[in-house]
Design an enzyme around this catalytic site. Structure first.
Site, PDB file in Angstrom:
ATOM      1  N   HIS A 129     -12.180   4.412   4.743  1.00  0.00           N
ATOM      2  CA  HIS A 129     -10.816   3.842   4.441  1.00  0.00           C
ATOM      3  C   HIS A 129     -10.560   3.282   3.074  1.00  0.00           C
ATOM      4  O   HIS A 129     -10.859   2.445   2.894  1.00  0.00           O
ATOM      5  CB  HIS A 129     -10.800   2.940   5.587  1.00  0.00           C
ATOM      6  CG  HIS A 129      -9.142   2.421   5.788  1.00  0.00           C
ATOM      7  ND1 HIS A 129      -8.690   1.473   6.521  1.00  0.00           N
ATOM      8  CD2 HIS A 129      -8.316   2.858   5.242  1.00  0.00           C
ATOM      9  CE1 HIS A 129      -7.449   1.191   6.524  1.00  0.00           C
ATOM     10  NE2 HIS A 129      -7.019   2.249   5.572  1.00  0.00           N
ATOM     11  N   GLN A 189     -14.207   0.809  12.286  1.00  0.00           N
ATOM     12  CA  GLN A 189     -14.541   0.986  11.135  1.00  0.00           C
ATOM     13  C   GLN A 189     -15.302  -0.378  10.744  1.00  0.00           C
ATOM     14  O   GLN A 189     -15.067  -1.272  11.310  1.00  0.00           O
ATOM     15  CB  GLN A 189     -13.157   0.803  10.089  1.00  0.00           C
ATOM     16  CG  GLN A 189     -12.429   2.108  10.266  1.00  0.00           C
ATOM     17  CD  GLN A 189     -11.291   2.248   9.262  1.00  0.00           C
ATOM     18  OE1 GLN A 189     -10.459   3.078   9.394  1.00  0.00           O
ATOM     19  NE2 GLN A 189     -11.031   1.136   8.711  1.00  0.00           N
ATOM     20  N   ARG A 211      -4.016   5.264  11.754  1.00  0.00           N
ATOM     21  CA  ARG A 211      -5.228   4.698  12.225  1.00  0.00           C
ATOM     22  C   ARG A 211      -5.816   5.665  13.073  1.00  0.00           C
ATOM     23  O   ARG A 211      -5.175   6.614  13.734  1.00  0.00           O
ATOM     24  CB  ARG A 211      -4.708   3.591  13.197  1.00  0.00           C
ATOM     25  CG  ARG A 211      -4.177   2.372  12.513  1.00  0.00           C
ATOM     26  CD  ARG A 211      -5.364   1.567  11.821  1.00  0.00           C
ATOM     27  NE  ARG A 211      -5.057   0.514  11.130  1.00  0.00           N
ATOM     28  CZ  ARG A 211      -4.810   0.465   9.918  1.00  0.00           C
ATOM     29  NH1 ARG A 211      -4.506   1.437   8.869  1.00  0.00           N
ATOM     30  NH2 ARG A 211      -4.518  -0.700   9.162  1.00  0.00           N
ATOM     31  N   ASN A 245       0.911  -1.187  -0.129  1.00  0.00           N
ATOM     32  CA  ASN A 245       0.026   0.017  -0.161  1.00  0.00           C
ATOM     33  C   ASN A 245       0.931   1.240  -0.003  1.00  0.00           C
ATOM     34  O   ASN A 245       0.308   2.379   0.016  1.00  0.00           O
ATOM     35  CB  ASN A 245      -0.813   0.032   1.177  1.00  0.00           C
ATOM     36  CG  ASN A 245      -0.229   0.389   2.561  1.00  0.00           C
ATOM     37  OD1 ASN A 245       1.161   0.043   2.440  1.00  0.00           O
ATOM     38  ND2 ASN A 245      -0.660   0.453   3.447  1.00  0.00           N
TER      39      ASN A 245
END
Lengths: 380, 384
Positions: B338, B319, B290, B152
């Site tokens: 997200h 989440q 986060r 990522n």
């Protein structure tokens, strides 16, 4: 009021004749009437001491001008025959305007403006002026070249990312109480590895390319002029001589040209149809470079996957401008070149040119858009 | 269907209650012969699933590994239903061998769930960030936890730079004016700035932080970083960033703060009311790390007072964020769900990386070293 400066080299000419030499840009002695057209800040005017670009703060030059005996009138009321600006057209000497709230200086207004000598753009972009008419009337037109370049380049890169990452769809979910990752991610991509083409690689285009370089894209540029090899190495961009050959290769197209007779409406239905399906377009240049209706149709069909810019035709954009309501858009009002930082730059640059005008001195060469009957090359 | 048998695989029995057996090696990570039960928890795409053939990260497309797994005789169950005692995931906890989850729709693997999961050997994160797992409990139970490290990093770094620009240039008020039929340049410009010349500090300069700094370099900012480790001089030259040993000293200098640390016991809630009060008034914060690194209410209060001039990120706690999460409605925010690490490009990477680790698991081979978060009872250093 204090005495006015008398330029040693000033020449007094009559305004009755129409030859280009008759309105030589030297301030004749005596008070000048300077009119500035800016956007109103209302309650925002007092929120930031550096917010000089507003009507209320008037570029921060009121004291300076009035201490020299000049008259300085500032308004945001610029449209229609009964507006504030129209009242002052007949006798103003200098008209200052900004692209963010442009005073459209038509041939008609130029004809009426018998005292007019100098048109200054506090910012960059003087297409709101009929440049041919200004040249024929012997006016000088100048802008604060370079004052916005970093601002606009940063803003363009922001918009490229906003479109390629599908940011607006995500934010809309948040404020609507939703959570649907798939509704964003099905067409959210990295910028890395994509092909980005800039139509125009002048000052802003080059700064954009430099900022894009670490993103490891395939960078292309089209311009009247090819960069020297050192600059090409710095930007990592490849020259594309043929615009129509470059465009179909692009995942992302950025417009970086001025609005001229040549570029007006250039991106029409035909040209848009030749782009990659789902292309992303960033236009912080001028709205009228695009065919308004063609963009809306293409955004609706998905031929344009995302369109983002801060420029419209006309400005201010009316409440019912179709770009506000088309899908796949990430528009804002015209703001990219009027950050606080840019305002401070163009206010200083405008003040400097007024100072030179009063003294009968030339402006920095790159600031001239119309001088002694000639129009700068980028507008031809 | 025939299954591949790894030459080096070792058969261990899993007997007795997991909690009673404290030996980390009791669940050594070699697939015993026979079909494995693999459960994947992803987000649902519904009508979006068919819009993009590369959209592998959703329930419907299941990382694109269904045929591969089933052709080897394994069972692959995929769901988005992960919360509460009656959810689909809970039904499979007792007998699954492998649980795959993503940070974008995380399956919270608590000590309780680990206790119930008698067959569980391997927890895979399709993506980066394994804080949704009780890592200490996983280590104590001898589980292996691994993620697709690096999958990522470009995605998130790009996204962070986008958010820095969105905040500093005051983009969202402009967009809202457009869709509301308004035009008020001053309402945006009174606090729109260039990034150039501003001081940007990254809290954490690991993989993502370094990539962000490299992308920030041509913007001619004053770049600062704080990390457990100082970069070597070559990397510092590449990024143009200055090391700040003291976090709070760095924070007080910043116009813009970017969070680039994992969520650990040390970083949980580290940005509380006291720390936020010490930041520059009107500071801009970007947090794609986060949500729980921030004190939720402290951020709301600061955005409301203007102590935080802008807050943008794609991470929340929990989440999915509930409909009434206060960050949705506070002023000065540019939030999204997200998404930054689940671009199509990143999905393809983490799907490939997950498949690779499953393949190695079946064969009894090690994973790439940097992928391990918990291995043989030891938790990776960044989570300590």
């Amino acid at each position: 009021m204090a005495m006015m400066m008398n330029a040693a080299a000033s020449v007094i000419k009559t305004f009755a004749s129409i030859s280009p030499m008759t309105r030589a840009l030297h301030a004749s002695p005596g008070s000048k009437k300077i009119v500035g057209v800016f956007y109103k800040a209302n309650e925002y005017a007092s929120k930031n001491p550096n917010f000089v670009g507003s009507v209320e703060r008037a570029l921060g030059i009121r004291d300076w001008l009035e201490s020299q005996g000049h008259q300085y009138i500032v308004t945001d009321d610029k449209e229609g025959p009964d507006c504030e600006l129209e009242k002052h057209i007949p006798d103003l000497h200098v008209l200052i305007s900004t692209p963010f709230h442009p005073a459209y200086v038509t041939a008609e207004r130029i004809k009426k403006a018998k005292n007019l000598q100098l048109l200054l753009t506090a910012g960059v972009g003087s297409d709101h002026i009929d440049l041919q008419a200004a040249a024929a009337a012997g006016l000088t037109v100048a802008e604060v070249t370079g004052s916005n370049v970093v601002s606009v380049a940063e803003d363009e890169l922001m918009r490229i990312l906003i479109l390629v990452r599908n940011f607006v769809a995500g934010h809309n979910q948040v404020v609507n109480g939703d959570w649907n990752v798939a509704g964003i991610s099905y067409r959210s991509y990295e910028l890395e590895g994509k092909t980005v083409g800039t139509v125009g690689a002048g000052r802003i285009g080059k700064l954009l390319l430099q900022r894009l370089k670490p993103f490891n894209c395939n960078l292309l540029y089209h311009d009247r002029l090819k960069m020297d090899s050192e600059m090409e190495a710095q930007t990592g961009a490849k020259f594309e001589e043929d615009l129509d050959a470059m465009l179909p290769k692009c995942d992302v197209v950025v417009i970086n040209m001025p609005l001229t007779e040549k570029t007006k409406g250039m991106f029409n239905k035909e040209k848009i149809a030749k782009l990659k399906k789902g292309v992303l377009i960033v236009n912080n240049a001028r709205g009228a470079i695009m065919d308004t209706e063609a963009v809306a149709e293409a955004c609706s069909s998905g031929q344009i996957g995302g369109y983002s810019g801060d420029v419209w035709y006309p400005q201010p954009a009316p409440k019912d401008h179709i770009w506000r309501y088309m899908p796949n858009q990430a528009m804002t009002p015209h703001i990219s070149g009027t950050t606080i930082d840019a305002q401070l730059r163009y206010a200083a640059g405008t003040k400097d040119m007024l100072d030179r005008y009063f003294k009968g001195e030339d402006f920095p060469a790159q600031n001239y858009i119309v001088k002694e009957g000639k129009i700068a090359s980028q507008y031809q």
